[in-house]
Design an enzyme around this catalytic site. Sequence first.
Site, PDB file in Angstrom:
ATOM      1  N   ASP A  70       0.811  -1.227   0.000  1.00 57.43           N
ATOM      2  CA  ASP A  70       0.000   0.000   0.000  1.00 57.43           C
ATOM      3  C   ASP A  70       0.839   1.269   0.000  1.00 57.43           C
ATOM      4  O   ASP A  70       2.061   1.221   0.172  1.00 57.43           O
ATOM      5  CB  ASP A  70      -0.959  -0.002   1.206  1.00 57.43           C
ATOM      6  CG  ASP A  70      -0.282  -0.463   2.495  1.00 57.43           C
ATOM      7  OD1 ASP A  70       0.947  -0.325   2.597  1.00 57.43           O
ATOM      8  OD2 ASP A  70      -0.975  -0.957   3.382  1.00 57.43           O
ATOM      9  N   HIS A  82      -7.074  -4.889  10.177  1.00 57.97           N
ATOM     10  CA  HIS A  82      -6.829  -4.770   8.735  1.00 57.97           C
ATOM     11  C   HIS A  82      -5.522  -5.433   8.305  1.00 57.97           C
ATOM     12  O   HIS A  82      -4.578  -5.536   9.077  1.00 57.97           O
ATOM     13  CB  HIS A  82      -6.881  -3.303   8.266  1.00 57.97           C
ATOM     14  CG  HIS A  82      -5.749  -2.439   8.722  1.00 57.97           C
ATOM     15  ND1 HIS A  82      -5.870  -1.076   8.855  1.00 57.97           N
ATOM     16  CD2 HIS A  82      -4.458  -2.710   9.065  1.00 57.97           C
ATOM     17  CE1 HIS A  82      -4.719  -0.561   9.241  1.00 57.97           C
ATOM     18  NE2 HIS A  82      -3.849  -1.536   9.371  1.00 57.97           N
ATOM     19  N   GLU A 111      -9.624  -1.883   5.340  1.00 55.04           N
ATOM     20  CA  GLU A 111     -10.313  -1.529   6.576  1.00 55.04           C
ATOM     21  C   GLU A 111     -11.601  -2.346   6.715  1.00 55.04           C
ATOM     22  O   GLU A 111     -12.042  -2.976   5.742  1.00 55.04           O
ATOM     23  CB  GLU A 111     -10.624  -0.020   6.564  1.00 55.04           C
ATOM     24  CG  GLU A 111      -9.393   0.877   6.421  1.00 55.04           C
ATOM     25  CD  GLU A 111      -8.507   0.925   7.679  1.00 55.04           C
ATOM     26  OE1 GLU A 111      -8.363  -0.106   8.369  1.00 55.04           O
ATOM     27  OE2 GLU A 111      -7.952   2.001   7.954  1.00 55.04           O
ATOM     28  N   ASP A 117      -7.473  -2.545  14.100  1.00 56.96           N
ATOM     29  CA  ASP A 117      -8.837  -2.830  13.639  1.00 56.96           C
ATOM     30  C   ASP A 117      -8.894  -4.111  12.794  1.00 56.96           C
ATOM     31  O   ASP A 117      -9.893  -4.386  12.148  1.00 56.96           O
ATOM     32  CB  ASP A 117      -9.408  -1.634  12.858  1.00 56.96           C
ATOM     33  CG  ASP A 117      -8.616  -1.313  11.592  1.00 56.96           C
ATOM     34  OD1 ASP A 117      -7.659  -2.052  11.273  1.00 56.96           O
ATOM     35  OD2 ASP A 117      -8.957  -0.329  10.907  1.00 56.96           O
TER      36      ASP A 117
HETATM   37  P1  PGA Z   1       2.264  -1.369  12.560  1.00 55.09           P
HETATM   38  O1  PGA Z   1       1.073  -1.312  11.505  1.00 55.09           O
HETATM   39  O2  PGA Z   1       3.197  -2.430  12.066  1.00 55.09           O
HETATM   40  O3  PGA Z   1       2.896  -0.019  12.508  1.00 55.09           O
HETATM   41  O4  PGA Z   1       1.662  -1.701  13.874  1.00 55.09           O
HETATM   42  C1  PGA Z   1       0.487  -2.485  11.067  1.00 55.09           C
HETATM   43  C2  PGA Z   1      -0.653  -2.209  10.122  1.00 55.09           C
HETATM   44  O5  PGA Z   1      -1.336  -1.194  10.285  1.00 55.09           O
HETATM   45  O6  PGA Z   1      -0.874  -3.021   9.231  1.00 55.09           O
END
Ligand code: PGA
Length: 263
Positions: free
Chosen positions: A67, A138, A143, A136
Site C-alpha cells: 500500500d 486490517h 479496513e 482494527d
Molecule cells: P504497525 O502497523 O506495524 O505499525 O503496527 C500495522 C498495520 O497497520 O498493518
Amino acid sequence: MRVIIVKDYQEMSKRAAKIVANRMKRKPDLVLGLATGSTPLGMYSEFIRMHKEEGLDFSQVRSFNLDEYCGLSSDHPQSYHYFMYDKLFNHINIRPENIYIPRGDVENAHIFCEWYEKKIKKEGGMDLQILGIGRDGHIGFNEPGSSLGSRTRIKTLTKETIEDNARFFKKKEEVPRYAITMGLGTISEAKECLLLASGTNKAEAIQKSIEGPVSAEITASLLQLHPRVMIIADEEAAQNLRQKDYYQYAEKMAEKLEVNQES
Ligand code: PGA
C-alpha cells in the site's frame, strides 16, 4: 494455518527473516509482497544483516508493496516509498527495476490500480506475502467492511488507523485520509502469507483473526480460508488466544515430524 508463538519482537523478527531467507534460497527470483509499519522493521534489519554478513542475495527478487498513502509523493519522508528505500532497499542488492510500490501521487489512481494488478499477474503473482495487522484487524489498508474479493483500489482510512499512524507525522491532521492498497482478493492469491504481530495492542485483532468468524469486519480473518498461512505472534500479541497452548504444542509436535524444518 500455522500459529507460531515467540517470546518477543526480536525473536519474531529473526524467525520471520529466516523463513523468508529460506524461501529465497529455494527460489532466488522469489516474488515477495512487502509491508510497511513498525512491525516488519526488525525483520528488515535482519535482512540487511544477513545480506551484509551472510551474502543473502536479493539480486533476482521482485517485490510488490501492499500500500501507499494517497497524495504523498515518493520522496515525502512519510511515504511508504521513502520508508522502503530508507529501511531496506538502500541497504540490500535488490534491483530498482524489480521494486513495485503503489504510487500515491498519480493523476488517475484507478488506471494505476489496474496497472498494478496486471503487473503482479505478469510477474507470476506473489510467492510470499508479508503482512502486519492493524488494531482494527486490517491487512494492507483493507479496513473493516472491505470486500473479501477486493482488488487494488483506494480505501478511506478509519479513525483508528489515522490515530495509530499519526505517530509518524507532526500532527494528526497531516495523516492522509486515503490510501491505495492491494485488495483482499489480491492478497489471497499470494501462494503463501506470513503475518507478523507484536505487542498487547494487537492481541484482540490477532485473537479475532485466528479464532473468530471469517468476516469483513476483521479483514485479516480472511486468512483462515488461505491454504498456506503462517502467523508469528509474540507472547503479548498472542495473549488472548484461546487455543494458545494447543498451537504451542502443535509446533513442538511438528518439529518431531520434521515437517517444519525449513523454518
Ligand atoms: P504497525 O502497523 O506495524 O505499525 O503496527 C500495522 C498495520 O497497520 O498493518
